[in-house]
Design an enzyme around this catalytic site. Sequence first.
Site, PDB file in Angstrom:
ATOM      1  N   CYS A  11       0.866  -1.187   0.000  1.00  0.00           N
ATOM      2  CA  CYS A  11       0.000   0.000   0.000  1.00  0.00           C
ATOM      3  C   CYS A  11       0.895   1.227   0.000  1.00  0.00           C
ATOM      4  O   CYS A  11       2.066   1.147  -0.401  1.00  0.00           O
ATOM      5  CB  CYS A  11      -0.987  -0.019   1.165  1.00  0.00           C
ATOM      6  SG  CYS A  11      -0.239   0.048   2.810  1.00  0.00           S
ATOM      7  N   ASN A  14       2.192   1.442   4.456  1.00  0.00           N
ATOM      8  CA  ASN A  14       2.474   0.174   5.164  1.00  0.00           C
ATOM      9  C   ASN A  14       2.149   0.280   6.659  1.00  0.00           C
ATOM     10  O   ASN A  14       2.784  -0.359   7.492  1.00  0.00           O
ATOM     11  CB  ASN A  14       3.925  -0.288   4.946  1.00  0.00           C
ATOM     12  CG  ASN A  14       4.201  -1.743   5.362  1.00  0.00           C
ATOM     13  OD1 ASN A  14       5.301  -2.065   5.765  1.00  0.00           O
ATOM     14  ND2 ASN A  14       3.228  -2.615   5.282  1.00  0.00           N
ATOM     15  N   CYS A  16      -1.559   0.850   7.413  1.00  0.00           N
ATOM     16  CA  CYS A  16      -3.005   0.582   7.515  1.00  0.00           C
ATOM     17  C   CYS A  16      -3.399  -0.659   6.701  1.00  0.00           C
ATOM     18  O   CYS A  16      -3.660  -1.721   7.253  1.00  0.00           O
ATOM     19  CB  CYS A  16      -3.825   1.788   7.047  1.00  0.00           C
ATOM     20  SG  CYS A  16      -3.578   3.276   8.051  1.00  0.00           S
ATOM     21  N   ARG A  17      -3.466  -0.513   5.373  1.00  0.00           N
ATOM     22  CA  ARG A  17      -4.071  -1.579   4.551  1.00  0.00           C
ATOM     23  C   ARG A  17      -3.179  -2.810   4.401  1.00  0.00           C
ATOM     24  O   ARG A  17      -3.639  -3.934   4.599  1.00  0.00           O
ATOM     25  CB  ARG A  17      -4.436  -1.027   3.165  1.00  0.00           C
ATOM     26  CG  ARG A  17      -5.566  -0.007   3.226  1.00  0.00           C
ATOM     27  CD  ARG A  17      -5.684   0.769   1.947  1.00  0.00           C
ATOM     28  NE  ARG A  17      -4.527   1.645   1.753  1.00  0.00           N
ATOM     29  CZ  ARG A  17      -4.308   2.371   0.675  1.00  0.00           C
ATOM     30  NH1 ARG A  17      -5.177   2.332  -0.330  1.00  0.00           N
ATOM     31  NH2 ARG A  17      -3.239   3.144   0.587  1.00  0.00           N
ATOM     32  N   SER A  18      -1.900  -2.609   4.008  1.00  0.00           N
ATOM     33  CA  SER A  18      -1.102  -3.814   3.720  1.00  0.00           C
ATOM     34  C   SER A  18      -0.726  -4.617   4.970  1.00  0.00           C
ATOM     35  O   SER A  18      -0.717  -5.849   4.900  1.00  0.00           O
ATOM     36  CB  SER A  18       0.115  -3.495   2.843  1.00  0.00           C
ATOM     37  OG  SER A  18       1.006  -2.610   3.461  1.00  0.00           O
ATOM     38  N   ASP A 127      -8.227   4.031   0.966  1.00  0.00           N
ATOM     39  CA  ASP A 127      -7.266   4.428   2.002  1.00  0.00           C
ATOM     40  C   ASP A 127      -8.042   4.933   3.221  1.00  0.00           C
ATOM     41  O   ASP A 127      -8.774   5.916   3.128  1.00  0.00           O
ATOM     42  CB  ASP A 127      -6.385   5.546   1.417  1.00  0.00           C
ATOM     43  CG  ASP A 127      -5.275   5.956   2.362  1.00  0.00           C
ATOM     44  OD1 ASP A 127      -5.328   5.583   3.544  1.00  0.00           O
ATOM     45  OD2 ASP A 127      -4.365   6.662   1.894  1.00  0.00           O
TER      46      ASP A 127
HETATM   47  P1  4NP Z   1      -1.855   2.874   4.082  1.00  0.00           P
HETATM   48  O1  4NP Z   1      -2.491   4.238   4.644  1.00  0.00           O
HETATM   49  O2  4NP Z   1      -1.294   3.181   2.729  1.00  0.00           O
HETATM   50  O3  4NP Z   1      -3.024   1.954   4.016  1.00  0.00           O
HETATM   51  O4  4NP Z   1      -0.796   2.450   5.092  1.00  0.00           O
HETATM   52  C1  4NP Z   1      -1.783   5.426   4.706  1.00  0.00           C
HETATM   53  C2  4NP Z   1      -0.946   5.675   5.766  1.00  0.00           C
HETATM   54  C3  4NP Z   1      -0.274   6.878   5.853  1.00  0.00           C
HETATM   55  C4  4NP Z   1      -0.424   7.836   4.865  1.00  0.00           C
HETATM   56  C5  4NP Z   1      -1.251   7.572   3.792  1.00  0.00           C
HETATM   57  C6  4NP Z   1      -1.932   6.366   3.708  1.00  0.00           C
HETATM   58  N1  4NP Z   1       0.260   9.067   4.962  1.00  0.00           N
HETATM   59  O5  4NP Z   1       0.019   9.926   4.098  1.00  0.00           O
HETATM   60  O6  4NP Z   1       1.053   9.258   5.875  1.00  0.00           O
END
Ligand code: 4NP
Length: 159
Positions: A11, A14, A16-18, A127
């Site tokens: 993702c 790294n 939240c989703r992955s 997201d």
């Molecule tokens: P992820 O979510 O891609 O599912 O881990 C996010 C975590 C942090 C950010 C964006 C998406 N960020 O912009 O910091």
Amino acid sequence: MTTPVKVLFVCLGNICRSPSAEGVFRRVVQQAGLDDQVTIDSCGTGDWHVGKAPDSRAIAAARERGVDIGHLRARQFSSEDLDNFDYVLVMDRQNLEDVRDVWRQNGGTEPVLFLRFGSSGYDEVPDPYYGGNHGFEQVLDLISDASEGLLQRIREQLV
Ligand code: 4NP
């Protein structure tokens, strides 16, 4: 003894989703008794959260479903991942574009949208970072569904 099938979830951050996909799919694989035949990892295309634990909301939502992801630590995607993993499963189209850019240069395993293995009708995992708790529930619903389809595919491959 067959070589384990290697699965990587990707993702943006790294956190939240992955990591949620890593935890959920690991449990699905364990319940199927295939943990010695499948290895699982996750990473992010961005570097902002490298070394950090998953987002506390992701940890809490996964724990509610009996999945522990609190010990995972974020790392950044690298071109070597395309040589080392058999499945490179991305969460959304931006991840796909970013990883495909590297794949065009590097070759190796072509990235695909993880939800292509699911039956939810969604093809991206939204997201959840800037939203409320509902987003984290939706992430778990979507990745749980796609995890079943991915397990089926890997079972077919292992026979
Ligand atoms: P992820 O979510 O891609 O599912 O881990 C996010 C975590 C942090 C950010 C964006 C998406 N960020 O912009 O910091």
